[in-house]
Design an enzyme around this catalytic site. Structure first.
Site, PDB file in Angstrom:
ATOM      1  N   HIS A  24       0.855  -1.192   0.000  1.00  0.00           N
ATOM      2  CA  HIS A  24       0.000   0.000   0.000  1.00  0.00           C
ATOM      3  C   HIS A  24       0.892   1.243   0.000  1.00  0.00           C
ATOM      4  O   HIS A  24       0.861   2.052   0.934  1.00  0.00           O
ATOM      5  CB  HIS A  24      -0.923   0.046   1.228  1.00  0.00           C
ATOM      6  CG  HIS A  24      -1.998  -0.988   1.194  1.00  0.00           C
ATOM      7  ND1 HIS A  24      -2.563  -1.499   2.326  1.00  0.00           N
ATOM      8  CD2 HIS A  24      -2.638  -1.575   0.166  1.00  0.00           C
ATOM      9  CE1 HIS A  24      -3.497  -2.380   1.996  1.00  0.00           C
ATOM     10  NE2 HIS A  24      -3.566  -2.441   0.696  1.00  0.00           N
ATOM     11  N   HIS A  80     -12.096  -9.131  -5.797  1.00  0.00           N
ATOM     12  CA  HIS A  80     -11.695  -7.825  -5.248  1.00  0.00           C
ATOM     13  C   HIS A  80     -11.001  -7.010  -6.332  1.00  0.00           C
ATOM     14  O   HIS A  80     -10.198  -7.552  -7.098  1.00  0.00           O
ATOM     15  CB  HIS A  80     -10.745  -8.110  -4.077  1.00  0.00           C
ATOM     16  CG  HIS A  80     -10.246  -6.927  -3.325  1.00  0.00           C
ATOM     17  ND1 HIS A  80     -10.893  -5.712  -3.272  1.00  0.00           N
ATOM     18  CD2 HIS A  80      -9.117  -6.778  -2.564  1.00  0.00           C
ATOM     19  CE1 HIS A  80     -10.196  -4.884  -2.520  1.00  0.00           C
ATOM     20  NE2 HIS A  80      -9.115  -5.502  -2.081  1.00  0.00           N
ATOM     21  N   GLU A  82      -8.823  -4.552  -5.949  1.00  0.00           N
ATOM     22  CA  GLU A  82      -7.511  -3.975  -5.678  1.00  0.00           C
ATOM     23  C   GLU A  82      -6.415  -4.596  -6.562  1.00  0.00           C
ATOM     24  O   GLU A  82      -6.420  -5.795  -6.846  1.00  0.00           O
ATOM     25  CB  GLU A  82      -7.152  -4.113  -4.186  1.00  0.00           C
ATOM     26  CG  GLU A  82      -6.051  -3.162  -3.797  1.00  0.00           C
ATOM     27  CD  GLU A  82      -5.876  -3.030  -2.285  1.00  0.00           C
ATOM     28  OE1 GLU A  82      -6.581  -3.712  -1.507  1.00  0.00           O
ATOM     29  OE2 GLU A  82      -5.004  -2.228  -1.878  1.00  0.00           O
ATOM     30  N   ASP A  84      -3.418  -5.604  -6.341  1.00  0.00           N
ATOM     31  CA  ASP A  84      -2.614  -6.788  -6.019  1.00  0.00           C
ATOM     32  C   ASP A  84      -3.319  -8.079  -6.431  1.00  0.00           C
ATOM     33  O   ASP A  84      -2.669  -9.109  -6.576  1.00  0.00           O
ATOM     34  CB  ASP A  84      -2.211  -6.824  -4.528  1.00  0.00           C
ATOM     35  CG  ASP A  84      -3.356  -6.618  -3.575  1.00  0.00           C
ATOM     36  OD1 ASP A  84      -4.366  -6.007  -3.971  1.00  0.00           O
ATOM     37  OD2 ASP A  84      -3.254  -7.063  -2.413  1.00  0.00           O
ATOM     38  N   HIS A 146     -12.033  -6.394   1.787  1.00  0.00           N
ATOM     39  CA  HIS A 146     -11.378  -5.205   2.274  1.00  0.00           C
ATOM     40  C   HIS A 146     -11.899  -3.875   1.700  1.00  0.00           C
ATOM     41  O   HIS A 146     -11.714  -2.810   2.282  1.00  0.00           O
ATOM     42  CB  HIS A 146      -9.905  -5.425   1.942  1.00  0.00           C
ATOM     43  CG  HIS A 146      -8.953  -4.341   1.976  1.00  0.00           C
ATOM     44  ND1 HIS A 146      -8.075  -4.044   0.968  1.00  0.00           N
ATOM     45  CD2 HIS A 146      -8.716  -3.428   2.948  1.00  0.00           C
ATOM     46  CE1 HIS A 146      -7.331  -3.042   1.295  1.00  0.00           C
ATOM     47  NE2 HIS A 146      -7.676  -2.636   2.483  1.00  0.00           N
ATOM     48  N   ASP A 165      -8.847 -11.116   0.539  1.00  0.00           N
ATOM     49  CA  ASP A 165      -7.964 -10.479   1.532  1.00  0.00           C
ATOM     50  C   ASP A 165      -8.200 -10.991   2.956  1.00  0.00           C
ATOM     51  O   ASP A 165      -7.263 -11.039   3.764  1.00  0.00           O
ATOM     52  CB  ASP A 165      -8.169  -8.953   1.521  1.00  0.00           C
ATOM     53  CG  ASP A 165      -7.270  -8.266   0.500  1.00  0.00           C
ATOM     54  OD1 ASP A 165      -6.202  -8.813   0.189  1.00  0.00           O
ATOM     55  OD2 ASP A 165      -7.655  -7.184   0.024  1.00  0.00           O
ATOM     56  N   TYR A 193      -1.474  -8.228   9.929  1.00  0.00           N
ATOM     57  CA  TYR A 193      -2.353  -7.999   8.778  1.00  0.00           C
ATOM     58  C   TYR A 193      -3.720  -7.514   9.253  1.00  0.00           C
ATOM     59  O   TYR A 193      -4.264  -6.531   8.745  1.00  0.00           O
ATOM     60  CB  TYR A 193      -2.466  -9.324   8.033  1.00  0.00           C
ATOM     61  CG  TYR A 193      -3.210  -9.309   6.728  1.00  0.00           C
ATOM     62  CD1 TYR A 193      -2.512  -9.235   5.524  1.00  0.00           C
ATOM     63  CD2 TYR A 193      -4.593  -9.418   6.679  1.00  0.00           C
ATOM     64  CE1 TYR A 193      -3.184  -9.259   4.316  1.00  0.00           C
ATOM     65  CE2 TYR A 193      -5.269  -9.439   5.481  1.00  0.00           C
ATOM     66  CZ  TYR A 193      -4.559  -9.363   4.300  1.00  0.00           C
ATOM     67  OH  TYR A 193      -5.234  -9.386   3.101  1.00  0.00           O
ATOM     68  N   HIS A 226      -3.532 -13.924   0.149  1.00  0.00           N
ATOM     69  CA  HIS A 226      -2.157 -13.620   0.564  1.00  0.00           C
ATOM     70  C   HIS A 226      -1.716 -14.680   1.567  1.00  0.00           C
ATOM     71  O   HIS A 226      -2.462 -14.999   2.504  1.00  0.00           O
ATOM     72  CB  HIS A 226      -2.056 -12.276   1.291  1.00  0.00           C
ATOM     73  CG  HIS A 226      -2.368 -11.083   0.440  1.00  0.00           C
ATOM     74  ND1 HIS A 226      -1.564 -10.670  -0.579  1.00  0.00           N
ATOM     75  CD2 HIS A 226      -3.405 -10.216   0.484  1.00  0.00           C
ATOM     76  CE1 HIS A 226      -2.087  -9.590  -1.139  1.00  0.00           C
ATOM     77  NE2 HIS A 226      -3.204  -9.290  -0.523  1.00  0.00           N
TER      78      HIS A 226
HETATM   79 FE   LIG Z   1      -7.262  -5.396  -0.688  1.00  0.00          FE
HETATM   80 FE   LIG Z   2      -4.723  -7.870  -1.016  1.00  0.00          FE
END
Ligand SMILES: [Fe+2]
Ligand SMILES: [Fe+2]
Ligand SMILES: Cc1cc2nc3c(=O)[nH]c(=O)nc-3n(C[C@H](O)[C@H](O)[C@H](O)COP(=O)(O)O)c2cc1C
Length: 397
Positions: A24, A80, A82, A84, A146, A165, A193, A226
């Site tokens: 991030h 998701h 995002e 990543d 998330h 996430d 996390y 992750h």
């Molecule tokens: Fe995320």
């Molecule tokens: Fe993530």
């Protein structure tokens, strides 16, 4: 490193990012790297659930190609938006002409705003199901776990949850499963996390877990996007999430401070002496030597927090400011707090710290301890007392 079979015909096709040390942007330190987990389910219809960060697209595609021709993929599920987890989607979709992209309506809008692609998108919501043949994919929206677009994918036939996430950890390893790695390291990264990423959404975490329980979803394996896959004891991480979300922590005290000429540090050490004299563990961390993400992790596990700073220009030493701002954003529940510090004339640091505690909803249980210039022996004894009394409050809470 090649693909790994999680269950028969379900493959991990993600990537290990051994070198990443900041996530991030620079907001979160990842001392142990991370992984981006994507899962390929091969059946009458073939589905890819999630993808990886864009620089790892080639690695993921190679792993997929060892198993199937990507043109055979029927569904690409985006849990998701995002980057990543979605960064490699554009590359994948170039190779999967017949694939539908699957996600929530917010995910569709978010992917469009990230990648500007004109893709064949299938919007799903909680309870929707896609049959693959022997297996099926069900979906459970999980807004804010998330991001607003987030959802979980569930494979009922295997009681396998793919929650993206949620339940993840930033941990690069050649191992893929919880029973293959050091448990202490794993739980440390899982806690860090949670503290740094999910803590502000704790109420939603509890609600989502309760919803899953009410739906009666059996869970044998949790495969997040992750870190490692929880197959040995998936309930361990679910129970930890409930504990963290409800603000259950140990009777220990985190003392965080910074100092210019060492007076506030002398105070801090005496405060720690007072805390430990009551049999409580104290963790003493100075900024900027300690990393903010690690401090936040320690805060998750400690019921008491004491913040110290000498006064500079009527306020705290600026090294503390990002941490204090983060307290306000995280709003940690069930924490008791106090401030301390040395000053030279008008003071002001402890006021800034106490204002932060109030804004963050942390309960101040002792008046701030301030001392002028360098603490003498009697004053240090007052610091020991301060620590001792604070420890008592922590035990009572
Ligand atoms: Fe995320
Ligand atoms: Fe993530
Ligand atoms: C750059 C600078 C600015 C300061 N500004 C203030 C101030 O605004 N108000 C105050 O009461 N003391 C101020 N002080 C005095 C310190 O708070 C005092 O020296 C204190 O004992 C330092 O504690 P430390 O050794 O823990 O840093 C300032 C000191 C420095 C070096």
């Amino acid at each position: 490193m090649g693909s790994v079979e999680v269950l028969k015909n379900i493959f991990w096709v993600g990537a290990v990012d051994w070198n990443i040390r900041h996530f991030h942007g620079f907001t979160y330190s990842t001392h142990r790297g991370t992984t981006y987990n994507a899962y390929l389910i091969v059946d009458k219809k073939t589905a890819l659930v999630d993808s990886v960060y864009a620089p790892f697209a080639g690695e993921m595609i190679e792993k997929i190609m060892e198993i199937v021709d990507p043109s055979e993929i029927d569904y690409v599920v985006a849990n998701h938006v995002e980057t990543d987890h979605s960064g490699a989607i554009s590359e994948v979709l170039k190779l999967t002409p017949k694939a539908k992209l699957v996600g929530t309506a917010r995910c569709r809008d978010g992917l469009q705003k990230h990648y500007f692609g004109d893709w064949d998108f299938q919007v799903v919501k909680t309870g929707d199901r896609i049959d693959l043949g022997k297996r099926s994919l069900s979906f459970l929206e999980a807004p804010m776990l998330h991001w607003p677009d987030s959802m979980f994918t569930y494979i009922e036939e295997d009681a396998l949850l793919l929650p993206n996430d949620a339940f993840g950890q930033h941990l690069a390893t050649s191992k893929r499963f919880d029973d293959e790695v050091d448990e202490e390291v794993l739980m440390e990264e899982a806690a860090k996390y949670y503290a740094n990423i999910l803590w502000p959404f704790s109420k939603l975490v509890v609600k989502k877990i309760e919803e899953v329980q009410k739906l009666g979803l059996k869970i044998n394996i949790i495969a997040p996007s992750h870190g490692i896959i929880w197959r040995n004891n998936p309930m361990k991480i679910v129970e930890s999430y409930l504990k963290w979300a409800k603000g259950e922590s140990e009777a220990k005290v985190l003392v965080v401070y910074d100092t210019m000429w060492g007076s506030t540090e002398k105070m801090a050490r005496s405060i720690v002496e007072g805390i430990s004299s009551q049999g409580l563990e104290a963790i003493l961390l100075r900024l900027p030597f300690s990393d903010r993400g690690d401090i936040i992790k320690e805060l998750l596990g400690a019921r008491g927090v004491i913040v110290g700073s000498s006064t500079i220009n009527n306020s705290v030493i600026p090294t503390l400011s990002p941490l204090l701002e983060e307290f306000e954003g995280l709003k940690p529940v069930n924490k008791v707090a106090a401030a301390f510090g040395s000053y030279g004339w008008g003071g002001g640091a402890v006021k800034t710290i106490e204002e932060t505690f109030e804004k963050a909803g942390m309960k101040i249980v002792a008046p701030a301890l301030t001392l002028k210039w360098v603490p003498d022996r009697n004053e240090l004894q007052r610091c020991v007392e301060f620590g001792r009394e604070f420890a008592e409050k922590v035990v009572e809470t």
